[in-house]
Design an enzyme around this catalytic site. Sequence first.
Site, PDB file in Angstrom:
ATOM      1  N   ALA A 103       0.783  -1.238   0.000  1.00 44.52           N
ATOM      2  CA  ALA A 103       0.000   0.000   0.000  1.00 44.52           C
ATOM      3  C   ALA A 103       0.814   1.287   0.000  1.00 44.52           C
ATOM      4  O   ALA A 103       0.355   2.291  -0.534  1.00 44.52           O
ATOM      5  CB  ALA A 103      -0.946   0.001   1.202  1.00 44.52           C
TER       6      ALA A 103
ATOM      7  N   PRO B  96       3.128   4.440  -0.825  1.00 43.10           N
ATOM      8  CA  PRO B  96       2.924   5.484   0.176  1.00 43.10           C
ATOM      9  C   PRO B  96       1.466   5.785   0.522  1.00 43.10           C
ATOM     10  O   PRO B  96       1.210   6.552   1.425  1.00 43.10           O
ATOM     11  CB  PRO B  96       3.591   6.701  -0.458  1.00 43.10           C
ATOM     12  CG  PRO B  96       3.426   6.480  -1.921  1.00 43.10           C
ATOM     13  CD  PRO B  96       3.524   4.999  -2.128  1.00 43.10           C
ATOM     14  N   GLY B  97       0.495   5.250  -0.243  1.00 39.66           N
ATOM     15  CA  GLY B  97      -0.885   5.347   0.218  1.00 39.66           C
ATOM     16  C   GLY B  97      -1.871   6.116  -0.643  1.00 39.66           C
ATOM     17  O   GLY B  97      -3.018   6.272  -0.254  1.00 39.66           O
TER      18      GLY B  97
ATOM     19  N   LYS C 104      -3.289   5.251  -3.455  1.00 42.19           N
ATOM     20  CA  LYS C 104      -4.366   4.347  -3.884  1.00 42.19           C
ATOM     21  C   LYS C 104      -5.233   3.949  -2.686  1.00 42.19           C
ATOM     22  O   LYS C 104      -6.456   3.791  -2.807  1.00 42.19           O
ATOM     23  CB  LYS C 104      -3.789   3.104  -4.556  1.00 42.19           C
ATOM     24  CG  LYS C 104      -2.977   3.393  -5.816  1.00 42.19           C
ATOM     25  CD  LYS C 104      -2.446   2.102  -6.422  1.00 42.19           C
ATOM     26  CE  LYS C 104      -1.516   2.376  -7.595  1.00 42.19           C
ATOM     27  NZ  LYS C 104      -0.226   2.956  -7.171  1.00 42.19           N
TER      28      LYS C 104
ATOM     29  N   CYS D 126       4.015  -0.401 -12.410  1.00 38.38           N
ATOM     30  CA  CYS D 126       4.388   0.773 -13.211  1.00 38.38           C
ATOM     31  C   CYS D 126       5.554   0.388 -14.112  1.00 38.38           C
ATOM     32  O   CYS D 126       6.489   1.149 -14.315  1.00 38.38           O
ATOM     33  CB  CYS D 126       4.714   1.979 -12.329  1.00 38.38           C
ATOM     34  SG  CYS D 126       5.808   1.635 -10.958  1.00 38.38           S
TER      35      CYS D 126
END
Length: 785
Positions: A192, A194-195, A197, A328
């Site tokens: 998760a 750095p957060g 999403k 990515c």
Amino acid sequence: MGRRARGRRLQQQQQQQQQQQRPQRAEDGAEGGGKRPEGAWEGGYPEIVKENKLFEHYYQELKIVPEGEWEQFMGALREPLPATLRITGYKSHAKEILHCLKNKYFKELEDLEVDGQKVEVPQPLSWYPEELAWHTNLSRKILRKSPQLEKFHQFLVSETESGNISRQEAVSMIPPLLLNAHPHHKILDMCAAPGSKTTQLIEMLHADMNVPFPEGFVIANDVDNKRCYLLVHQAKRLSSPCIMVVNHDASSIPRLQIDVNGRKEILFYDRILCDVPCSGDGTMRKNIDVWKKWTTLNSLQLHGLQLRIATRGAEQLVEGGRMVYSTCSLNPIEDEAVIASLLEKSDGALELADVSSELPGLKWMPGITHWKVMTKDGQWFAEWEDVPHSRHTQIRPTMFPPKDPEKLQAMHLERCLRILPHHQNTGGFFVAVLVKKSSMPWNKRPPKLQAESAEPREPVRASPVHPTGGTAADPAEPGSKAVSGMEDTDTTGRPENIDDSGSKRDGVCGPPPSKKMKLFGFKEDPFVFIPEDDPLFPPIQKFYALDPSFPKMNLLTRTTEGKKRQLYMVSKELRNVLVNNSERMKVINTGIKVWCRNNSGEEFDCAFRLAQEGIYTLYPFINSRIITVSMEDVKILLTQENPFFRKLSSETYSQAKDLAKGSIVLKYEPDPTKPDTLQCPIVLCGWRGKASIRTFVPKNERLHYLRMMGLEVLAEKKKEGTSLAQESTGSSGPPEDEVSAEPGADPAANVDASADATVDTPSDAPLDTSTSSSGSAPTETSLPR
């Protein structure tokens, strides 16, 4: 002189010679023998050349870019990435922020030039719902340095801190949208940090702001302990009681269990986001280092981990559930190869979903069905059989496409989505959406185990849950042996709630943390649920006239000893997870703060005042001490320190005059007959003093509300900083944990608004205690007189 000492001395001499020669070379390289041109060197280092022949050779051979578009593809990769922002969609004032952006800040950017570059007015992302995501050609450097953009930059910084805006890359917004989460879904975010999403997923849980406790929740996991605290900071901005941050290796994240009508059952997730670690060659536009560091070896080394994480996610997905796998990276070894291998080992249990119509406006390329594997020295292999034995540790069979044409066709790898940078001016990205049709082959349990696992469980009394327990051992390769549904959940060791004498300890659930856990990160405080008969709660219930439906079983604190300073709340579903898995999970953070202890608060019939962080969750249950205020009242309350009653409207005074001193709720209701005024409700925490009212609202949240009401923030902030600094020296100082939350104060010291302050430990003490009348840092909150 020893050999090592001589070596070090020789190395130092060489470095000194290089430093002496370097300025001369820089000048020689400049035009006309003068000084070097500006921008030719940055920080004393040569600019990174955006060239990598191996990268170009590799992707041209794989043909992931349509014919005739290669130059556009490479040209886009060499351009800087546009800045993108997303408006938090679940908050009732999302429309107000959007209105403010479009009609004020974006209009001020029209016909503006910065450093000779025309500023393009931000445009909405065509595929993001309700115009809640925007992109612009403004770089961070221009935003920070340009005086003309100061107001816009201040707006972005402040609203980001308040949780109303997220600075997020456009392609990063795609996986949560395709996850299609709803408020009742149990969601696992496996990697998760750095957060960004994770915050999108929390928004989806709170789609209906009138429901304080959605049935669903998000468990956000990351393997890196330090990055977990960054994750906490991001999640805390949204003030949700339905988020839990845990710290585990995603490839062996423990299987959890919950109580369902007194029976212990395995927790399967409705939605799983599997955004795995990757080589990141889709991020070349913002991570310039990738240009010189890119090699195929990165993908070969990550493939196995990515497959293990995706497999572990598939195991924990409920039948009929949806899992999104994303990277990515543009490399099929990390993308289609992982999906194909997962589909093959699932033996029909998983299926690729067709999501081609779910994000209209998004341009993407279908997944490829044939690819080859290349070593870092440029050697190609089309099939596993071609790989020499010496390469078998580096190249694995799962990296190649399936050989059986029928099996390959049945997988529908073309349903994967590959986003190329030049199609919509974004980064590169890969997404695949999987649906689970049945249990994974190795998870099918014999009937007798099903009966065993269904034994009724003893009722659990409200008690603390310690977050740092040992994790269950899980097979590294799930296909290596059949795994029963409950085998990997059972833990060894002493039973929960039992002390050394064998009797139940009141207030302890789970053993103390293992000493070795300190090697893997900071020691966390326990999560202690307030027992039903705790004498602390009845005065709170009476003072605020809490509704009988208030879920007091969900109240927790972070200390087992001494006074309880802060009270937090979680949803009942997360409480269920916490209580039943104290030995399995390492919990970093959960719950939102709803009450804070007052200094000498018993004088006011209640020892706890309301906290702004959790007011929107708590407000539906409060039936007294609510004052309805006008917009003008809100402006006064947010811009003045302790306004006297006479400064407020007569309607507000008439409501406040008969209330006893203490914590209050200030509620603004929009007037639909006045469309030019703020059209979203506001709930603020306040304090009714002897002859004044004040608010306890963090700095950035104050600035947010003032902006929404049309006040000029920069000018207001400077004025407030002066007036508040003068007033704060008086004897009627604000609570210490709120001092730094005032406008004009240092935002770094904003403890009440801080998302990652450790609670109920010395580090949670206020950072600014200058208003303490005793001259020393207090342990509790003092009150305005």
